[in-house]
Design an enzyme around this catalytic site. Sequence first.
Site, PDB file in Angstrom:
ATOM      1  N   PRO A   1       0.796  -1.174  -0.095  1.00  0.00           N
ATOM      2  CG  PRO A   1      -0.882  -1.502   1.847  1.00  0.00           C
ATOM      3  CD  PRO A   1       0.529  -2.059   0.956  1.00  0.00           C
ATOM      4  CE1 TYR A   2       3.491   6.924  -2.350  1.00  0.00           C
ATOM      5  CE2 TYR A   2       1.516   7.349  -3.170  1.00  0.00           C
ATOM      6  CZ  TYR A   2       2.855   8.055  -2.819  1.00  0.00           C
ATOM      7  OH  TYR A   2       3.101   9.109  -3.030  1.00  0.00           O
TER       8      TYR A   2
END
Length: 70
Positions: A2-3
Amino acid sequence: MPYVNIRVTNEGVTSAQKLELIEGVTDLLTRVLSKDPATTFVIIDEVETDNWGLNRESITTRRRCPKAAV
């Protein structure tokens, strides 16, 4: 991996507050999506108030002379 990108105006967010955001977002992604904290990226961008607009005005202008709520 995830970002998450958080954008805030550059009006005094402290290092402690930023760390709390990073920890909170990481914990949320771990709890809700079972994401690995070791591969979770949280980026905090601080934006000049001249570069952030709302309703045809910069935030700088809005902070100087707020208009009555409509």
